[in-house]
Design an enzyme around this catalytic site. Structure first.
Site, PDB file in Angstrom:
ATOM      1  N   SER A   1      -5.277 -13.492   3.007  1.00  0.00           N
ATOM      2  CA  SER A   1      -4.764 -12.909   2.156  1.00  0.00           C
ATOM      3  C   SER A   1      -4.047 -12.054   3.126  1.00  0.00           C
ATOM      4  O   SER A   1      -4.808 -11.290   3.890  1.00  0.00           O
ATOM      5  CB  SER A   1      -5.237 -12.142   0.811  1.00  0.00           C
ATOM      6  OG  SER A   1      -4.058 -11.724   0.066  1.00  0.00           O
TER       7      SER A   1
ATOM      8  N   HIS B   1       4.139 -11.826   2.232  1.00  0.00           N
ATOM      9  CA  HIS B   1       1.961 -12.582   1.318  1.00  0.00           C
ATOM     10  C   HIS B   1       2.299 -13.660   1.981  1.00  0.00           C
ATOM     11  O   HIS B   1       2.857 -14.170   1.775  1.00  0.00           O
ATOM     12  CB  HIS B   1       3.065 -11.826  -0.241  1.00  0.00           C
ATOM     13  CG  HIS B   1       2.260 -12.464  -0.433  1.00  0.00           C
ATOM     14  ND1 HIS B   1       1.587 -13.263  -1.536  1.00  0.00           N
ATOM     15  CD2 HIS B   1       0.229 -12.356  -0.303  1.00  0.00           C
ATOM     16  CE1 HIS B   1       0.021 -13.515  -2.097  1.00  0.00           C
ATOM     17  NE2 HIS B   1      -0.053 -12.509  -1.910  1.00  0.00           N
TER      18      HIS B   1
END
Lengths: 353, 353
Positions: free
Chosen positions: A138, A152
């Site tokens: 992540s 992201h």
């Protein structure tokens, strides 16, 4: 009520909690899954994730003139897995960036099951205690320059087991890559989407349109009626075809394309001139980013609910600085760049004609 | 597991979502309530709320050399009530302050019922559609100077009706006043608590100890194992004695004591000298404030779920600026003021011996 906007409005009206109204991709019913990844598959996926972390951090560090990420390797208690958090803070180009790997095993806490997938687990007996395995990468990267976009990306593999018999019950991949500019450059949004589409197309022409739309739906901030950014791709509950190799290949190619999708955009914008007012708009947009992540993001909630959660790793997604102004006027100034950007968030576009 | 810390830990372990483990104050079962406030009672309460808004805004404006709050009066659609939002932004003393009144009527959306009270509505038939009336004042004030504390205060009256028969079903008061310093001054925390205790004591000696503890529990940030601030008082589901006049008198006296509890603290600290490092610590503390409000605060969630929510009014509680740093070291520096402050949040104290 039909169409994306109609459904979005319906979602806002019904719960105001989450704009995601995706019609799920008909993953195989867990009971129909016959192929279950074993130890070797999980190790392969962990290697893919760890290598991707290296590659991405190297790409980002290069923009910082070689400055490396700060690394924390941590073990989770009770044989619960481990993680490798890498953070770069107060750099020359980046205000804050985190690229984290976590490999988590354990009992699934009651509240957490709902956060794990977008559809819940209707195929599973709710009276059975579950164990889970999750391994993913992540990342969130916030550049200083308001002309350079935030990004992201997250790819993860989940597996559920019966806590008593240890039998595997189901598994799936999830993930996505999405862009959040403070100032919209249409060519950048198009480039970003096209790079992701190229990867998707290698795995079937249905993938990009479905996952692009899912991304717009997932990253909606319902109370504002706008998306967090200009999107990208997002998918969850992915076990199509029942063969885990399919998801692994797709997710690893998405990870592999990250540097190509993002780094040229930063390189192009990181030395742009900007005004204090433009910096302030960026700070306001960061506030929206925080709103999404803390109010609506399933990953953040799932993470914080995991027993012995390492909150520092989870909250690395939050920007170093942000701002909330009552009735900030910028997004409403007729003809302004800020308004143009905000319009693109209120009305998600097809970036590839 | 006994005692506050034990229960807090148990709460963290079980859900990681909310640290509130208060044993509820045995409000009368809705079915046992025989006195139901009518139109006149609600009008009286609205007047109390509107006058309190005036008095508090005047007190704050005085510290700003007379600068007044920006006021927005808004009507909610579908005869759904109205509100008066007052915001002071970028002042000399205050970075941002909002003092809001809202008077809301409408159908209760399904998800919102859970956020309305701390206990849910076990006394009500879940198959009946509900209408609600809510009138309250909510304020959050963030001073510039890191030595001057942030404050929050909210008092509200709720009433539920059967949507079909329009019969009143239940009602209650809720509210509280709590302080969030970036730098702990023990004398300030004591003064604040003593002022609130004086009000509470007039309504029974049980009130302050119960509501002080409830405040520490409610404003817990479970993933960090620390409270948002040094507390104050907090209560909900308050319909003790079955007489609405009791709650009205108590809540209005709490509102009336707000200026006395808070303004002297700002006056004392607003011109304090401070270093850039101290400003940065304040910004980090503001980040924690945002975390609590967006991840855990029931009022924020309830507000955003209300149909046609005016999110600008709800989110006025967020600071103008805030900061998230990965592993910010300040709270861990042995013997530092920042550590002393953080310790007081990790181990809530009795401020009045």
């Amino acid at each position: 009520v039909t169409g994306f906007l109609g459904r979005r409005k319906a979602a806002q009206e019904s719960t105001r909690l989450k704009g995601e109204t995706h019609e799920f991709i008909n993953p195989l019913n867990p009971g129909e899954l016959t192929t279950h990844p074993g130890e070797e598959f999980r190790k392969q996926w962990e290697q893919i994730i760890l290598s991707a972390q290296d590659k991405i951090c190297n790409g980002i560090s290069e923009l910082e003139g070689g400055r490396e990420f700060h690394e924390d390797v941590f073990q989770r208690p009770n044989n619960g897995g481990w993680g490798r958090t890498r953070v770069l803070q107060n750099g020359k180009v980046f205000e804050k960036g985190g690229v984290n790997v976590s490999i988590v095993k354990g009992h699934l806490p009651p509240g957490a099951a709902r956060q794990m997938t977008s559809r819940g687990h209707t195929g599973l007996d709710p009276s059975r205690a579950l164990e889970f395995y999750a391994c993913g990468l992540s990342l969130v990267i916030h550049p200083h320059n308001p002309m350079a976009p935030t990004v992201h990306c997250n790819y993860r593999f989940f597996q559920l087991f019966d806590a008593e018999t240890k039998q595997p019950l189901t598994w799936w991949f999830g993930g996505g890559t999405d862009l959040t500019p403070s100032y919209l450059f249409e060519e950048d949004a198009e480039y970003f989407h096209r790079t992701l589409k190229n990867v998707c197309d290698r795995h079937g022409e249905d993938k990009y349109p479905r996952f692009k739309r899912w991304c717009d739906e997932y990253f909606l901030i319902p109370h504002r009626g706008e998306t967090r950014g200009v999107g990208g791709i997002f998918f969850d509950d992915f076990n199509e075809g029942g063969n885990p190799e399919v998801g692994k290949a797709f997710a690893s190619e998405c990870l592999d394309a990250f540097n190509e999708a993002y780094i040229p955009l930063v390189r192009k914008r990181m030395d742009s001139e900007f005004t204090p007012e433009q910096k302030e708009w960026q700070q306001l947009r960061r506030g929206r980013y925080v709103e999404f992540n803390l109010l609506y993001d399933r990953g953040t909630k799932f993470g914080l609910q995991t027993p012995d959660a390492r909150y520092e790793s989870i909250l690395m997604s939050l920007p170093l600085t942000s701002r909330w102004e009552y009735q900030a006027p910028q997004g409403d100034v007729e003809g302004s760049w800020e308004q143009r950007t905000q319009q693109a968030l209120k009305n998600p576009r097809d970036w590839i004609p």
